[in-house]
Design an enzyme around this catalytic site. Sequence first.
Site, mmCIF file in Angstrom:
data_model
loop_
_atom_site.group_PDB
_atom_site.id
_atom_site.type_symbol
_atom_site.label_atom_id
_atom_site.label_comp_id
_atom_site.label_asym_id
_atom_site.label_seq_id
_atom_site.Cartn_x
_atom_site.Cartn_y
_atom_site.Cartn_z
ATOM 1 N N ASN A 270 -16.489 -17.449 10.044
ATOM 2 C CA ASN A 270 -17.031 -18.313 11.248
ATOM 3 C C ASN A 270 -17.517 -19.772 10.667
ATOM 4 O O ASN A 270 -18.133 -20.284 11.422
ATOM 5 C CB ASN A 270 -17.158 -17.516 11.712
ATOM 6 C CG ASN A 270 -17.285 -16.408 12.506
ATOM 7 O OD1 ASN A 270 -17.520 -14.933 12.346
ATOM 8 N ND2 ASN A 270 -15.698 -16.821 12.303
ATOM 9 N N ARG B 136 -5.225 -7.530 14.523
ATOM 10 C CA ARG B 136 -5.632 -7.838 12.688
ATOM 11 C C ARG B 136 -6.757 -7.459 12.204
ATOM 12 O O ARG B 136 -7.031 -7.268 13.585
ATOM 13 C CB ARG B 136 -5.204 -9.613 12.678
ATOM 14 C CG ARG B 136 -5.698 -10.652 13.426
ATOM 15 C CD ARG B 136 -5.391 -11.709 12.890
ATOM 16 N NE ARG B 136 -6.158 -12.658 14.044
ATOM 17 C CZ ARG B 136 -5.851 -13.056 14.832
ATOM 18 N NH1 ARG B 136 -4.193 -13.067 14.702
ATOM 19 N NH2 ARG B 136 -6.260 -14.178 15.687
ATOM 20 N N ASP C 238 -14.209 -9.558 19.771
ATOM 21 C CA ASP C 238 -13.802 -10.317 20.025
ATOM 22 C C ASP C 238 -13.446 -11.327 20.986
ATOM 23 O O ASP C 238 -13.362 -10.395 22.205
ATOM 24 C CB ASP C 238 -11.945 -10.363 19.118
ATOM 25 C CG ASP C 238 -11.213 -11.915 18.839
ATOM 26 O OD1 ASP C 238 -12.045 -13.260 18.948
ATOM 27 O OD2 ASP C 238 -10.568 -11.711 18.417
ATOM 28 N N THR D 63 -17.621 -14.723 6.783
ATOM 29 C CA THR D 63 -17.610 -15.336 6.094
ATOM 30 C C THR D 63 -16.522 -17.038 5.821
ATOM 31 O O THR D 63 -17.012 -17.433 5.662
ATOM 32 C CB THR D 63 -17.447 -14.657 4.726
ATOM 33 O OG1 THR D 63 -16.643 -13.805 4.775
ATOM 34 C CG2 THR D 63 -18.441 -14.135 3.558
HETATM 35 C C1 FPP Z 1 -15.628 -13.305 18.775
HETATM 36 O O1 FPP Z 1 -15.187 -14.105 19.550
HETATM 37 C C2 FPP Z 1 -16.901 -13.060 18.365
HETATM 38 C C3 FPP Z 1 -17.946 -14.076 17.338
HETATM 39 C C4 FPP Z 1 -17.573 -14.437 16.131
HETATM 40 C C5 FPP Z 1 -19.479 -13.642 17.790
HETATM 41 C C6 FPP Z 1 -20.238 -12.416 17.281
HETATM 42 C C7 FPP Z 1 -22.022 -12.420 18.669
HETATM 43 C C8 FPP Z 1 -21.957 -12.091 19.741
HETATM 44 C C9 FPP Z 1 -21.750 -10.844 20.488
HETATM 45 C C10 FPP Z 1 -23.527 -12.401 19.267
HETATM 46 C C11 FPP Z 1 -24.126 -10.892 19.206
HETATM 47 C C12 FPP Z 1 -23.678 -10.204 18.428
HETATM 48 C C13 FPP Z 1 -25.518 -9.901 18.216
HETATM 49 C C14 FPP Z 1 -25.505 -8.311 16.356
HETATM 50 C C15 FPP Z 1 -26.937 -9.623 18.758
HETATM 51 P P1 FPP Z 1 -14.938 -15.323 19.316
HETATM 52 O O2 FPP Z 1 -15.891 -16.506 19.377
HETATM 53 O O3 FPP Z 1 -14.108 -15.525 18.323
HETATM 54 O O4 FPP Z 1 -14.102 -15.578 20.677
HETATM 55 P P2 FPP Z 1 -12.445 -15.922 20.981
HETATM 56 O O5 FPP Z 1 -10.876 -15.098 19.858
HETATM 57 O O6 FPP Z 1 -11.755 -16.065 22.759
HETATM 58 O O7 FPP Z 1 -12.541 -17.458 20.839
#
Ligand code: FPP
Length: 240
Positions: A74, A194, A26, A72
């Site tokens: 996202n 969480r 995250d 699910t």
């Molecule tokens: C959460 O950060 C991250 C995600 C929802 C995406 C995770 C994906 C990757 C790390 C890309 C690479 C993955 C692979 C398997 C190649 P957020 O966007 O929720 O961050 P925020 O809470 O700061 O907005």
Amino acid sequence: MPAGKLHVLKQLDLSRLPTHIAIIMDGNGRWATKRGLPRNLGHKAGCENLKRIITHIYDLGIKYATFFTFSTENWKRPQEEIDGIFNIVRDYLDEDAEEFLRRGAKVVVSGDYTRLPPDLVKSINNIIEKTKDCDRFTLNLAINYGGRDEILRAVNEAIKQGKPISNPAEFSKLLYSSDLPDPDFIIRTSGEMRVSNFMLWQMAYSEFYFTKTYWPAFSERELQLALIDFQKRKRRFGSI
Ligand code: FPP
């Protein structure tokens, strides 16, 4: 996952590592925003870090790792961001497929990935097929994954089979992760405390580690510090 150079902190006991480590990556978005960058550059940096950390987990000798890649929930994000994440995952799987094979690393997926764009489904099917006989390490990518969704699917499967489930181990066999042991250790980055619908069934006796570090900045050293913390825990599984 190129070979990494292994530096091990002296407090870390390599004979007492978790068998299965799971990570909620995250903070990509906030990492980017803080630098005045678009969110998708945060995911790109998150992917680069995922490669570093997978290599490190593998080099330490941990056998199973699960990464929460796309939930699910996202799908509620802007389409541009969703497309960006899918492209990053596809490119990663395509570019690293041979390296996984060479290292004996099997790639599996938790989640209904058939609902993803066809090019990504193709890349996933390709890497699953290519690495299916590998047995040194298992990388489980949770994509289009939700813990409640997984449990509902398992319940419906049990109903379809028409026989009662007599114990938790039998139920575990109906989950996406049926071939993996439950995670011993779950890490969540970015300061959120969480669970966000991640591995709800499997986490019954997992140890947790929360850090304020955003995922792209979560280093090999911090992973080792987390593992040292894990090794200080007394896991009792309900006993005294
Ligand atoms: C959460 O950060 C991250 C995600 C929802 C995406 C995770 C994906 C990757 C790390 C890309 C690479 C993955 C692979 C398997 C190649 P957020 O966007 O929720 O961050 P925020 O809470 O700061 O907005």
